[in-house]
Design a protein around this motif. Sequence first.
Motif, mmCIF file in Angstrom:
data_model
loop_
_atom_site.group_PDB
_atom_site.id
_atom_site.type_symbol
_atom_site.label_atom_id
_atom_site.label_comp_id
_atom_site.label_asym_id
_atom_site.label_seq_id
_atom_site.Cartn_x
_atom_site.Cartn_y
_atom_site.Cartn_z
ATOM 1 N N TYR B 34 47.852 37.773 39.005
ATOM 2 C CA TYR B 34 48.659 37.362 38.834
ATOM 3 C C TYR B 34 49.229 36.810 37.628
ATOM 4 O O TYR B 34 48.821 36.738 36.375
ATOM 5 C CB TYR B 34 48.494 35.805 39.558
ATOM 6 N N LYS B 37 46.670 37.471 34.814
ATOM 7 C CA LYS B 37 45.504 37.340 34.805
ATOM 8 C C LYS B 37 44.976 37.007 36.444
ATOM 9 O O LYS B 37 45.162 37.499 37.911
ATOM 10 C CB LYS B 37 45.868 35.187 35.294
ATOM 11 N N ALA B 39 42.034 37.812 39.691
ATOM 12 C CA ALA B 39 42.156 36.732 40.514
ATOM 13 C C ALA B 39 40.466 37.862 41.470
ATOM 14 O O ALA B 39 39.814 36.749 41.811
ATOM 15 C CB ALA B 39 43.221 36.207 41.424
ATOM 16 N N PRO B 58 32.501 30.226 46.187
ATOM 17 C CA PRO B 58 33.598 28.838 45.947
ATOM 18 C C PRO B 58 35.334 29.001 45.913
ATOM 19 O O PRO B 58 35.271 30.249 45.289
ATOM 20 C CB PRO B 58 32.510 28.213 44.246
ATOM 21 N N ALA B 59 35.884 27.671 45.174
ATOM 22 C CA ALA B 59 37.531 27.409 44.795
ATOM 23 C C ALA B 59 37.249 28.790 43.522
ATOM 24 O O ALA B 59 36.519 28.992 42.408
ATOM 25 C CB ALA B 59 38.042 26.279 44.858
ATOM 26 N N ASN B 60 38.544 29.413 44.088
ATOM 27 C CA ASN B 60 39.178 30.664 42.742
ATOM 28 C C ASN B 60 38.858 31.340 42.134
ATOM 29 O O ASN B 60 38.150 32.320 41.786
ATOM 30 C CB ASN B 60 38.872 29.464 41.487
ATOM 31 N N SER B 61 37.733 32.335 43.732
ATOM 32 C CA SER B 61 37.209 32.814 43.488
ATOM 33 C C SER B 61 37.514 34.203 44.907
ATOM 34 O O SER B 61 37.161 35.373 43.946
ATOM 35 C CB SER B 61 35.963 32.774 44.428
ATOM 36 N N GLY B 62 38.655 34.451 44.670
ATOM 37 C CA GLY B 62 40.011 35.219 44.968
ATOM 38 C C GLY B 62 39.453 36.068 46.280
ATOM 39 O O GLY B 62 40.512 37.008 46.978
ATOM 40 N N LYS B 63 39.168 35.401 47.405
ATOM 41 C CA LYS B 63 39.609 35.611 48.757
ATOM 42 C C LYS B 63 40.616 34.851 49.727
ATOM 43 O O LYS B 63 40.724 35.858 49.810
ATOM 44 C CB LYS B 63 38.550 33.805 49.625
ATOM 45 N N THR B 64 41.580 33.912 49.202
ATOM 46 C CA THR B 64 42.771 34.227 49.741
ATOM 47 C C THR B 64 43.402 35.165 49.580
ATOM 48 O O THR B 64 44.228 35.785 50.033
ATOM 49 C CB THR B 64 43.739 32.911 49.415
ATOM 50 N N SER B 65 43.657 36.019 48.243
ATOM 51 C CA SER B 65 44.275 36.830 46.938
ATOM 52 C C SER B 65 43.622 37.938 48.122
ATOM 53 O O SER B 65 44.511 38.509 48.534
ATOM 54 C CB SER B 65 43.833 36.781 46.044
ATOM 55 N N THR B 77 55.001 37.841 47.504
ATOM 56 C CA THR B 77 54.614 36.410 46.241
ATOM 57 C C THR B 77 55.234 37.131 44.302
ATOM 58 O O THR B 77 54.961 38.290 43.625
ATOM 59 C CB THR B 77 53.062 36.359 45.773
ATOM 60 N N GLU B 192 40.000 29.730 56.149
ATOM 61 C CA GLU B 192 39.418 28.308 56.164
ATOM 62 C C GLU B 192 39.992 27.437 57.071
ATOM 63 O O GLU B 192 40.652 26.193 56.782
ATOM 64 C CB GLU B 192 39.462 27.770 54.374
HETATM 65 N N1 LIG Z 1 50.820 32.688 43.973
HETATM 66 C C1 LIG Z 1 50.108 32.435 43.071
HETATM 67 N N2 LIG Z 1 50.756 32.224 41.715
HETATM 68 C C2 LIG Z 1 49.817 33.095 40.795
HETATM 69 N N3 LIG Z 1 48.256 32.346 40.966
HETATM 70 C C3 LIG Z 1 47.861 32.426 41.823
HETATM 71 C C4 LIG Z 1 48.431 32.370 42.834
HETATM 72 N N4 LIG Z 1 47.656 32.329 44.262
HETATM 73 C C5 LIG Z 1 46.037 32.241 44.002
HETATM 74 N N5 LIG Z 1 46.135 32.801 42.353
HETATM 75 C C6 LIG Z 1 45.356 32.633 41.571
HETATM 76 O O1 LIG Z 1 44.591 33.455 41.946
HETATM 77 C C7 LIG Z 1 43.081 33.050 41.785
HETATM 78 C C8 LIG Z 1 42.298 33.605 42.372
HETATM 79 O O2 LIG Z 1 42.803 32.063 43.867
HETATM 80 P P1 LIG Z 1 42.442 32.035 45.070
HETATM 81 O O3 LIG Z 1 43.654 31.727 46.264
HETATM 82 O O4 LIG Z 1 42.431 33.973 45.448
HETATM 83 O O5 LIG Z 1 40.981 31.690 45.294
HETATM 84 P P2 LIG Z 1 40.283 31.477 46.688
HETATM 85 O O6 LIG Z 1 39.074 32.134 46.453
HETATM 86 O O7 LIG Z 1 41.441 31.385 48.090
HETATM 87 O O8 LIG Z 1 40.142 29.186 46.949
HETATM 88 P P3 LIG Z 1 39.835 28.543 47.297
HETATM 89 O O9 LIG Z 1 38.106 28.122 48.006
HETATM 90 O O10 LIG Z 1 40.310 27.252 46.511
HETATM 91 O O11 LIG Z 1 40.796 28.860 48.253
HETATM 92 C C9 LIG Z 1 43.368 31.468 41.512
HETATM 93 O O12 LIG Z 1 43.239 31.586 40.215
HETATM 94 C C10 LIG Z 1 44.951 30.643 41.156
HETATM 95 O O13 LIG Z 1 44.663 30.020 40.276
#
Ligand SMILES: Nc1ncnc2c1ncn2[C@@H]1O[C@H](COP(=O)(O)OP(=O)(O)OP(=O)(O)O)[C@@H](O)[C@H]1O
Lengths: 289, 271
Positions: B34, B37, B39, B58-65, B77, B192
């Motif tokens: 992003y 940065k 992800a 855990p949070a911030n591991s890139g799963k949703t991405s 996005t 989730e």
């Molecule tokens: N739309 C966005 N714009 C900027 N950065 C983003 C965006 N979406 C996610 N990120 C960044 O990408 C990284 C990974 O986020 P992601 O949502 O993939 O994590 P996650 O594993 O799904 O976490 P969680 O378990 O909290 O949902 C994070 O550092 C987040 O700040």
Amino acid sequence: MFTATALNRRSYRRQSVAKAVFCLMTVALVIPVLLILGTLVVKGAPAISWEFLFTAPTNNMTAGGIFPALVGTIWLVVVALLASVPIGVAAALYLSEYAPDNLLTRAINLAIVNLAGVPSIVHALFGFGAFVLFFRFNASILAASLTLAVMTLPVVIVATRESLQAVPHAFREACWNMGATRWQTIRKVVLPNSISGILTGVILEVSRTSGETAPIMFTGAAMFVPFLPQSVFDQTMALSYHLYNVSTQLTDVPEELTYGVALVLIAIVLLMNAVSIGFRIYLRGLKKW
Amino acid sequence: MVDGVGLAQPRPSSFGPLYDGPPIIEVRDLGISYGGKPALRDASFDIYRHEIFGIIGPANSGKTSFLRALNRMDDFTTGMEVRGSIHINGKDVNDWRNLYALRSRIGVVLPLPVGLPLSVYDNVAFSPRLRGIRKKAQLDEVVERCLTRAALWDEVKDRLGSLGSLLSGGQQQRLTIARALSQEPELLLLDEFSIAVDPVTTMRIEDVLKDLRSELTIVLVTNLVQQARRLADRTAFFLTGELVEIGATEDLFEGNVKDERTTGYIEGRYG
Ligand SMILES: Nc1ncnc2c1ncn2[C@@H]1O[C@H](COP(=O)(O)OP(=O)(O)OP(=O)(O)O)[C@@H](O)[C@H]1O
Ligand SMILES: [Mg+2]
């Protein structure tokens, strides 16, 4: 344990003082409004009659009614609406739903906000140059309404954008995830849930244009036209400009008549506001999330 | 398929069909960032037909991405960049000119339930209508079938006309699942899904998912490691943008891991 400390008591006292001060300010604000309205009603009401509303001025505008001005104001507002609402809503839809969030978009948004702050006399001169002279519409309802439209465009855009953005982003994501295009999302979910806000916002903003004088003075409003406008290319009288004339340009106008014109003008604006507020209350009851 | 770090070969799962045929999703050297940065970095793995593929971390591991990259939401996005390649059914997702067609084939369920501000019926009929289905009888059939599959039909069959956004949170999440199923997807992405849902409803949805395995492929992102254990055939562990490990779920949970961090997370030492 459960007793107020000195600090608690001090906070409490301060909060009471703050509340009193704010309340006082609000009262100070309401008093002039009531005074203005009261004066208008007391001094203007005797002038109001069917005859006043539905006949033309006579005796060099020192007597008679205001019918041509009333009709002219309606023409001006309606034509201005027809021009500014489609353009403003489309622009807001583009800016809020399609445009990427980049430097250019932000610059445009900033420009729109600033445009809303441009004094109406500047719009008037622009309208005169652009519509009366350049496009050769001469002094006409068309030129005056387009000037009003340009002036109201920024507020229409801002009001529309705010209503659009009040629709939660999650709804859009859900639609996109199902493969809906941006337009399908707008048409099926975003617009149905923001149209009420857009309409009320637009009515509220546009009601103000009925009171504007400067933008129409050089572009289409006439001091005295004894007949009603037949098309958008005619000049017309207008309530706001009529009020300006009877109160400052003419002598020997009975005070009662001047106040009567002002009262009708204010009543029109308040009526539109009331309709829009009523609409908003009704629609809030239908809120879907 | 690919010789990558921690890429487990598929094997028969304890409760379901064998993996056969080519993988439905092939991920190669995937990087997501992003605004520069990162992800997610250098992830390569396959997902097979009819499996439930768990992703934990855990949070911030890139799963949703990762999920967003699968259905090309990067297009919606700002600032999201995707490198490497993802093939679905052998076709690179970047080669789809009509992204809406791609997305309409992938069902998505997000963490927070989103009942659209339409009637329950229209929520579920939304996607069929996008596909051009207009006949009332046909729509009725789809709505009933999908709501039944999502274990919601009995609760809403008498109020199909009321607003989807006014259902309870757990009902809305099942409505979201019904909506995803109404797309008749080959691929279902769940992010989730149980975060705002009570345990009883969660169990009901989990049963639904197990049944669905015979029809489609499920990618299940979850923050409940036990949920991955209950549902997933194979599980991947993501940690701050790194694909740490991927293996048969049983193996991971029995401590049969290549990287100690996986066991550490499963036993609750991170996040
Ligand atoms: N739309 C966005 N714009 C900027 N950065 C983003 C965006 N979406 C996610 N990120 C960044 O990408 C990284 C990974 O986020 P992601 O949502 O993939 O994590 P996650 O594993 O799904 O976490 P969680 O378990 O909290 O949902 C994070 O550092 C987040 O700040
Ligand atoms: Mg997430």
